[in-house]
Design a protein around this motif. Structure first.
Motif, PDB file in Angstrom:
ATOM      1  N   LEU A 145       0.837  -1.206   0.000  1.00  0.00           N
ATOM      2  CA  LEU A 145       0.000   0.000   0.000  1.00  0.00           C
ATOM      3  C   LEU A 145       0.869   1.252   0.000  1.00  0.00           C
ATOM      4  CD1 LEU A 145      -2.733   1.421   0.169  1.00  0.00           C
ATOM      5  CD2 LEU A 145      -2.646   1.154   2.666  1.00  0.00           C
ATOM      6  N   ALA A 146       1.932   1.237   0.800  1.00  0.00           N
ATOM      7  CA  ALA A 146       2.826   2.397   0.852  1.00  0.00           C
ATOM      8  C   ALA A 146       3.468   2.647  -0.512  1.00  0.00           C
ATOM      9  CB  ALA A 146       3.899   2.167   1.916  1.00  0.00           C
ATOM     10  N   SER A 147       3.885   1.574  -1.198  1.00  0.00           N
ATOM     11  CA  SER A 147       4.500   1.720  -2.506  1.00  0.00           C
ATOM     12  C   SER A 147       3.514   2.273  -3.523  1.00  0.00           C
ATOM     13  CB  SER A 147       5.036   0.366  -2.978  1.00  0.00           C
ATOM     14  OG  SER A 147       5.540   0.458  -4.294  1.00  0.00           O
ATOM     15  N   ARG A 148       2.267   1.802  -3.466  1.00  0.00           N
ATOM     16  CA  ARG A 148       1.266   2.262  -4.429  1.00  0.00           C
ATOM     17  C   ARG A 148       0.916   3.730  -4.193  1.00  0.00           C
ATOM     18  NH1 ARG A 148      -4.944   0.219  -5.476  1.00  0.00           N
ATOM     19  NH2 ARG A 148      -5.158   1.245  -7.532  1.00  0.00           N
ATOM     20  N   ILE A 149       0.938   4.157  -2.923  1.00  0.00           N
ATOM     21  CA  ILE A 149       0.662   5.569  -2.623  1.00  0.00           C
ATOM     22  C   ILE A 149       1.687   6.455  -3.328  1.00  0.00           C
ATOM     23  CG2 ILE A 149       0.706   7.295  -0.782  1.00  0.00           C
ATOM     24  CD1 ILE A 149      -0.616   5.237   1.048  1.00  0.00           C
ATOM     25  N   GLN A 161       3.382   5.763  -6.069  1.00  0.00           N
ATOM     26  CA  GLN A 161       3.154   5.731  -7.515  1.00  0.00           C
ATOM     27  C   GLN A 161       1.972   6.622  -7.905  1.00  0.00           C
ATOM     28  OE1 GLN A 161       2.600   1.609  -8.455  1.00  0.00           O
ATOM     29  NE2 GLN A 161       4.687   1.027  -7.836  1.00  0.00           N
ATOM     30  N   VAL A 162       0.875   6.538  -7.163  1.00  0.00           N
ATOM     31  CA  VAL A 162      -0.305   7.341  -7.491  1.00  0.00           C
ATOM     32  C   VAL A 162      -0.019   8.818  -7.265  1.00  0.00           C
ATOM     33  CG1 VAL A 162      -2.718   7.772  -6.895  1.00  0.00           C
ATOM     34  CG2 VAL A 162      -1.859   5.417  -7.028  1.00  0.00           C
ATOM     35  N   SER A 163       0.771   9.131  -6.243  1.00  0.00           N
ATOM     36  CA  SER A 163       1.126  10.543  -5.994  1.00  0.00           C
ATOM     37  C   SER A 163       1.872  11.116  -7.185  1.00  0.00           C
ATOM     38  CB  SER A 163       1.984  10.640  -4.729  1.00  0.00           C
ATOM     39  OG  SER A 163       1.238  10.223  -3.598  1.00  0.00           O
ATOM     40  N   ALA A 164       2.772  10.301  -7.768  1.00  0.00           N
ATOM     41  CA  ALA A 164       3.511  10.764  -8.947  1.00  0.00           C
ATOM     42  C   ALA A 164       2.556  10.989 -10.119  1.00  0.00           C
ATOM     43  CB  ALA A 164       4.575   9.744  -9.318  1.00  0.00           C
ATOM     44  N   LYS A 165       1.565  10.100 -10.312  1.00  0.00           N
ATOM     45  CA  LYS A 165       0.593  10.278 -11.384  1.00  0.00           C
ATOM     46  C   LYS A 165      -0.241  11.529 -11.179  1.00  0.00           C
ATOM     47  CE  LYS A 165       0.030   5.367 -12.519  1.00  0.00           C
ATOM     48  NZ  LYS A 165      -0.935   4.249 -12.574  1.00  0.00           N
ATOM     49  N   THR A 186      -7.682  17.948  -7.652  1.00  0.00           N
ATOM     50  CA  THR A 186      -7.902  18.147  -6.212  1.00  0.00           C
ATOM     51  C   THR A 186      -8.493  16.902  -5.576  1.00  0.00           C
ATOM     52  OG1 THR A 186      -8.245  20.521  -6.594  1.00  0.00           O
ATOM     53  CG2 THR A 186      -9.053  19.595  -4.528  1.00  0.00           C
ATOM     54  N   GLU A 187      -9.497  16.322  -6.252  1.00  0.00           N
ATOM     55  CA  GLU A 187     -10.121  15.115  -5.699  1.00  0.00           C
ATOM     56  C   GLU A 187      -9.125  13.959  -5.650  1.00  0.00           C
ATOM     57  OE1 GLU A 187     -13.035  14.768  -4.334  1.00  0.00           O
ATOM     58  OE2 GLU A 187     -13.484  16.884  -4.636  1.00  0.00           O
ATOM     59  N   ALA A 188      -8.260  13.858  -6.625  1.00  0.00           N
ATOM     60  CA  ALA A 188      -7.254  12.796  -6.613  1.00  0.00           C
ATOM     61  C   ALA A 188      -6.289  12.988  -5.453  1.00  0.00           C
ATOM     62  CB  ALA A 188      -6.503  12.769  -7.935  1.00  0.00           C
ATOM     63  N   GLU A 189      -5.856  14.248  -5.199  1.00  0.00           N
ATOM     64  CA  GLU A 189      -4.960  14.516  -4.074  1.00  0.00           C
ATOM     65  C   GLU A 189      -5.631  14.160  -2.747  1.00  0.00           C
ATOM     66  OE1 GLU A 189      -4.042  18.601  -4.556  1.00  0.00           O
ATOM     67  OE2 GLU A 189      -2.417  18.250  -6.008  1.00  0.00           O
ATOM     68  N   ASN A 190      -6.924  14.468  -2.607  1.00  0.00           N
ATOM     69  CA  ASN A 190      -7.640  14.123  -1.367  1.00  0.00           C
ATOM     70  C   ASN A 190      -7.613  12.619  -1.120  1.00  0.00           C
ATOM     71  OD1 ASN A 190      -8.273  16.804  -0.916  1.00  0.00           O
ATOM     72  ND2 ASN A 190     -10.274  16.669  -1.930  1.00  0.00           N
ATOM     73  N   ARG A 191      -7.830  11.845  -2.156  1.00  0.00           N
ATOM     74  CA  ARG A 191      -7.877  10.390  -1.972  1.00  0.00           C
ATOM     75  C   ARG A 191      -6.493   9.828  -1.641  1.00  0.00           C
ATOM     76  NH1 ARG A 191     -12.093  12.080  -4.227  1.00  0.00           N
ATOM     77  NH2 ARG A 191     -14.038  10.908  -4.448  1.00  0.00           N
ATOM     78  N   VAL A 192      -5.468  10.404  -2.185  1.00  0.00           N
ATOM     79  CA  VAL A 192      -4.115   9.986  -1.795  1.00  0.00           C
ATOM     80  C   VAL A 192      -3.880  10.278  -0.322  1.00  0.00           C
ATOM     81  CG1 VAL A 192      -1.660  10.401  -2.156  1.00  0.00           C
ATOM     82  CG2 VAL A 192      -3.181  10.203  -4.125  1.00  0.00           C
ATOM     83  N   THR A 193      -4.335  11.425   0.126  1.00  0.00           N
ATOM     84  CA  THR A 193      -4.176  11.790   1.544  1.00  0.00           C
ATOM     85  C   THR A 193      -4.913  10.802   2.432  1.00  0.00           C
ATOM     86  OG1 THR A 193      -3.980  14.132   0.933  1.00  0.00           O
ATOM     87  CG2 THR A 193      -4.542  13.621   3.223  1.00  0.00           C
ATOM     88  N   TRP A 194      -6.156  10.424   2.015  1.00  0.00           N
ATOM     89  CA  TRP A 194      -6.913   9.459   2.824  1.00  0.00           C
ATOM     90  C   TRP A 194      -6.187   8.105   2.864  1.00  0.00           C
ATOM     91  CZ3 TRP A 194     -12.023  10.669  -0.214  1.00  0.00           C
ATOM     92  CH2 TRP A 194     -12.451  11.972   0.115  1.00  0.00           C
ATOM     93  N   ALA A 195      -5.612   7.708   1.752  1.00  0.00           N
ATOM     94  CA  ALA A 195      -4.879   6.435   1.728  1.00  0.00           C
ATOM     95  C   ALA A 195      -3.665   6.493   2.646  1.00  0.00           C
ATOM     96  CB  ALA A 195      -4.455   6.116   0.295  1.00  0.00           C
ATOM     97  N   GLU A 196      -3.005   7.642   2.715  1.00  0.00           N
ATOM     98  CA  GLU A 196      -1.864   7.776   3.626  1.00  0.00           C
ATOM     99  C   GLU A 196      -2.307   7.655   5.077  1.00  0.00           C
ATOM    100  OE1 GLU A 196       0.865  10.752   0.812  1.00  0.00           O
ATOM    101  OE2 GLU A 196      -0.377  11.552   2.442  1.00  0.00           O
ATOM    102  N   GLY A 197      -3.547   8.138   5.369  1.00  0.00           N
ATOM    103  CA  GLY A 197      -4.037   8.024   6.748  1.00  0.00           C
ATOM    104  C   GLY A 197      -4.275   6.582   7.149  1.00  0.00           C
ATOM    105  N   VAL A 198      -4.953   5.802   6.288  1.00  0.00           N
ATOM    106  CA  VAL A 198      -5.217   4.402   6.647  1.00  0.00           C
ATOM    107  C   VAL A 198      -3.925   3.596   6.647  1.00  0.00           C
ATOM    108  CG1 VAL A 198      -7.579   4.477   5.772  1.00  0.00           C
ATOM    109  CG2 VAL A 198      -5.725   3.750   4.251  1.00  0.00           C
ATOM    110  N   ASN A 245      -6.548   0.976  -0.813  1.00  0.00           N
ATOM    111  CA  ASN A 245      -6.417   0.640  -2.233  1.00  0.00           C
ATOM    112  C   ASN A 245      -7.619   1.131  -3.034  1.00  0.00           C
ATOM    113  OD1 ASN A 245      -3.880  -0.643  -2.444  1.00  0.00           O
ATOM    114  ND2 ASN A 245      -4.704  -2.490  -1.477  1.00  0.00           N
ATOM    115  N   GLY A 246      -8.791   1.107  -2.443  1.00  0.00           N
ATOM    116  CA  GLY A 246      -9.973   1.612  -3.124  1.00  0.00           C
ATOM    117  C   GLY A 246      -9.864   3.096  -3.421  1.00  0.00           C
ATOM    118  N   TRP A 247      -9.382   3.863  -2.452  1.00  0.00           N
ATOM    119  CA  TRP A 247      -9.231   5.306  -2.679  1.00  0.00           C
ATOM    120  C   TRP A 247      -8.170   5.588  -3.745  1.00  0.00           C
ATOM    121  CZ3 TRP A 247      -9.328   6.053   3.291  1.00  0.00           C
ATOM    122  CH2 TRP A 247     -10.654   6.192   3.713  1.00  0.00           C
ATOM    123  N   LEU A 248      -7.110   4.811  -3.748  1.00  0.00           N
ATOM    124  CA  LEU A 248      -6.072   5.011  -4.753  1.00  0.00           C
ATOM    125  C   LEU A 248      -6.592   4.694  -6.163  1.00  0.00           C
ATOM    126  CD1 LEU A 248      -2.955   3.521  -2.922  1.00  0.00           C
ATOM    127  CD2 LEU A 248      -3.525   5.932  -3.265  1.00  0.00           C
TER     128      LEU A 248
END
Length: 768
Positions: A422-426, A428-432, A460-472, A498-501
């Protein structure tokens, strides 16, 4: 003498009854009415027998025989004589042919022969007609293969002659008539007695059958009642014993079902007793068919009640067996659950010593213990059904605890692997998301806002979901720590992250897809505008070439398409064109132009076909009108005003068609002219036909023509109603030659119409 004869009739009747008792096969062959030895009658043998019986009712002794060959006799007349001498029932007391005998013989030999022979009693009725009956009534049908029909027709014709001429010529005297009358009376009395005897035997047989059915039903009812009484006594004991082992409400259900069965048996027993002590007893010999027929359904009703009672007994017995089975099985189920609890607890202790957190398993085992205790309490209160349900529930819970124990190491491994993933995917998605932000800024600079408004806010919505994934992710790391070891919780958190990402990736992908669409639209929009302009121009040229054949509404549609192209070109002039809108407008204009051109071509083809039809109709109408004008001109003295007026209508319609430019109107007028011309021709032809052979009309008559001297021979038409016959016809109705009629007997072939006569008095044979 007469009284003595009548007094002896009962004795004779009794003798006839005894004689009639054996089967028909015991009769001698010569007594049978019909013997179809050649098999000519087939399925219509009954029709021939019925016709023979009808003739016999007139007092005749009838015999009908069919044979393949006359054998040594040589001919049918000699064959009848030989047959007669060997048939006692055909002879009278004097040894000669019985005076009321009528014999019909049919032989296939020699092309077919028919014989009609009769006794002296029928001479007055058949002496002059027996040959015509064969030649005119029977033989024509025989030649067509209708043997049964010919025979029936011959018998009916003989019967008609007998009815018309009366019976006999008086030669037999009163004694023969009296004897015949007595014979008829005796036969009638015998038949009546036989009918009464047969009816009584049938009634006795039906009554015996009904009595047997009623007795069987009664015996079955008695046996069923006795068996159920014994069964209910034993079942009552079982219910009481079982009731002591279960709660009151469960025992009440068993006793209610037992009461229902007992009620049905009591009703059946009472009804059986009523029937046995009344007129409903089938053993009563005085009961008739109606009474016996009504008894069997009564006992059948009793049997139906007993069947329902047996069903109730089976249900009670099944319920008792089920309850006793639950009682017997309950202790074993409790032992199984307790053993499973012990095994899971031992495995839990092993895992705890290995350093695993087994709190989750401990909670499951605690729930199992509570459920098992409740089941035992219910069993102690005799509520065995509920106790069984709870012990089964405890078994399910202990299985869940065992499964959790076995999966604990596996869940630990999965969670320890999933958290780093999950940490690795966060990352990758942050870079996208960062790349998407750069791409969005480029789009907003290069294109009109209307082009990219649909993806505004995606970054903006994509950044929010990355932030939520970092929290979980942080929560999942705590869950897999040695302090918590909440592997199941960690896996749930990872799935949520993973769902948020995945949603963040979809939002960023929409920006990339829009960019690709805009690039394509920017590249293809000019070419699409050019193609639309070309298609519109092609449509305009076609419409201009065939303007008269194409509806005006297509020009309006084409102007609308031009407006779409103009709007696309205007958008292209903007500082930041909306290329998607440009491409859409140009494509819509292009499609519309293609559709308009196709419709214009359809209109043109339809107009060409319509003009061709109109031209063809004009040619037909002109030819039809010209022909009728010539016809009336030649025969004008005989043509009335109605035909002339109808021709005027045709001429006027044709004139209007010639000056009409519109093809549809021209077609309609031409068809109207042709129809009117045909009407005029029919009227004129009818006028000429009615005038055939008449004098020339004078001025002022219906024809309205001046006096002329036109010979009628010059008008060869209209033969349908005149006095002469058409050319080429020939006279008809020539009289047919009459068929020669013969008298007396004789023989002819089946295919001939006449012949000589061979016999003498008493009939003879003829060929078919």
């Amino acid at each position: 003498m007469h009284r003595t004869g009548l007094a002896g009739i009962p004795i004779l009747v009794a003798l006839l009854i005894l004689a009639c008792t054996p089967s028909v096969s015991a009769q001698s062959q010569d007594r049978l009415l019909v013997v179809d030895a050649a098999g000519l009658f087939g399925e219509r043998l009954d029709d021939v027998e019925a016709a023979a019986e009808g003739l016999q009712s007139r007092g005749a002794d009838v015999r009908v025989r069919t044979v393949f060959t006359c054998g040594p006799s040589g001919n049918l007349d000699q064959y009848e004589a030989d047959l007669e001498s060997n048939s006692p029932s055909w002879l009278g007391a004097d040894g000669n042919r019985k005076n009321n005998l009528i014999v019909i013989l049919i032989c296939l030999e020699g092309g077919g022969q028919t014989g009609l022979f009769y006794g002296s009693y029928w001479e007055s009725a058949l002496g002059s007609s027996w040959h015509s009956i064969q030649a005119d009534v029977m033989n024509p049908r025989f030649r067509e293969g209708d043997y049964a029909g010919g025979t029936v027709a011959g018998l009916e014709e003989i019967e008609r002659h007998i009815d018309s001429n009366g019976a006999g010529d008086g030669s037999t005297g009163g004694a023969s008539a009296t004897g015949l009358f007595l014979a008829v009376v005796v036969v009638a009395a015998a038949l009546i007695a036989l009918f009464l005897y047969t009816s009584r035997r049938k009634s006795q047989a039906r009554r015996a059958g009904l009595r047997q059915k009623a007795l069987l039903a009664k015996q079955a009812a008695a046996a069923g009642i006795n068996a159920l009484i014994e069964t209910l006594q034993m079942l009552h004991i079982k219910v009481n014993v079982t009731g002591e082992k279960v709660a009151v409400e469960e025992a009440g259900e068993l006793r209610t079902a037992l009461t229902d069965a007992r009620r049905l048996v009591d009703i059946s027993s009472m009804r059986y007793s009523e029937l046995s002590h009344s007129a409903g007893d089938p053993d009563n010999p005085k009961l008739g068919e109606a009474e016996l027929a009504a008894i069997e359904p009564e006992y059948t009703t009793i049997l139906e009640n007993l069947r329902q009672a047996r069903d109730s007994v089976k249900r009670v017995e099944g319920a008792i067996a089920a309850v006793l089975g639950l009682i017997d099985a309950f202790p074993g189920k409790v032992i199984e659950v307790e053993s499973a609890i012990t095994r899971v607890a031992g495995r839990q202790a092993d895992l705890r010593r290995e350093g695993f957190n087994t709190a989750y398993v401990a909670d499951l085992l605690a729930q199992v213990t509570v459920t098992l205790t409740l089941a035992q309490d219910l069993a102690g209160n005799k509520r065995i059904k509920e106790a069984t349900e709870y012990v089964s529930r405890a078994g399910t819970q202990v299985q869940q605890a065992a499964q959790a124990t076995e999966e604990l190491p596996l869940r630990k491994q999965e969670a320890e692997t999933a958290v780093p993933q999950l940490a690795s995917r966060i990352s990758q998605v942050s870079a996208k998301v960062e790349q998407g932000q750069v791409l969005f800024e480029e789009l907003s600079r290069s294109y009109a806002e209307t082009s990219w408004v649909s993806i505004r806010g995606n970054g903006t919505e994509a950044e929010n979901r990355v932030t939520w994934a970092e929290g979980v992710l942080e929560d999942a790391r705590l869950a897999v720590s040695m302090e918590q070891q909440e592997w199941h919780k960690a896996l749930e958190l990872v799935n949520r992250g993973n769902g948020w990402l995945t949603e963040a990736e979809s939002l960023v992908a929409a920006i990339s897809e829009l960019d690709a669409s805009l690039v394509t639209a920017r590249r293809d929009a000019p070419a699409e505008i050019t193609a639309a302009r070309a298609d519109i121009q092609k449509a305009w040229e076609y419409i201009a070439r065939y303007d008269d054949d194409i509806r005006e509404s297509l020009e309006e549609d084409l102007r609308t398409a031009e407006g779409l192209v103009a709007a696309a070109e205007e958008e292209m002039k903007q500082a930041k064109p909306d290329y998607l809108r440009v491409f859409k407008l140009a494509r819509e204009a292009n499609d519309n132009a293609d559709h308009i051109l196709a419709q214009a071509r359809d209109d043109r083809e339809a107009a060409v076909r319509l003009r061709a039809r109109a031209a063809s109709a004009m040619r037909d109408a002109e030819a039809e009108v010209a022909m009728v004008e010539r016809y009336i001109q030649v025969r004008h003295p005989f043509v009335r005003d109605a035909a002339r007026n109808r021709l005027t209508d045709a001429t006027e319609a044709l004139r209007q068609a010639r000056v009409t430019a519109e093809a549809g109107a021209q077609l309609e007028l031409a068809q109207r002219a042709e129809s009117a011309a045909r009407d005029a021709y029919a009227m004129a032809q009818r006028d000429v036909d009615h005038s055939w052979g008449a004098s020339q009309p004078v001025p002022g008559t219906a024809g309205g023509s001046p006096t002329m001297n036109i010979p009628t021979i010059l008008i060869p038409t209209g033969w349908s109603s005149g006095g002469s016959r058409p050319w080429g016809s020939r006279p008809s109705g020539a009289p047919r030659s009459s068929r020669p009629s013969g008298g007396g007997g004789g023989s002819t072939g089946w295919g001939s119409r006449g012949g000589g006569r061979s016999g003498g008095r008493g009939g003879g044979s003829t060929g078919w």
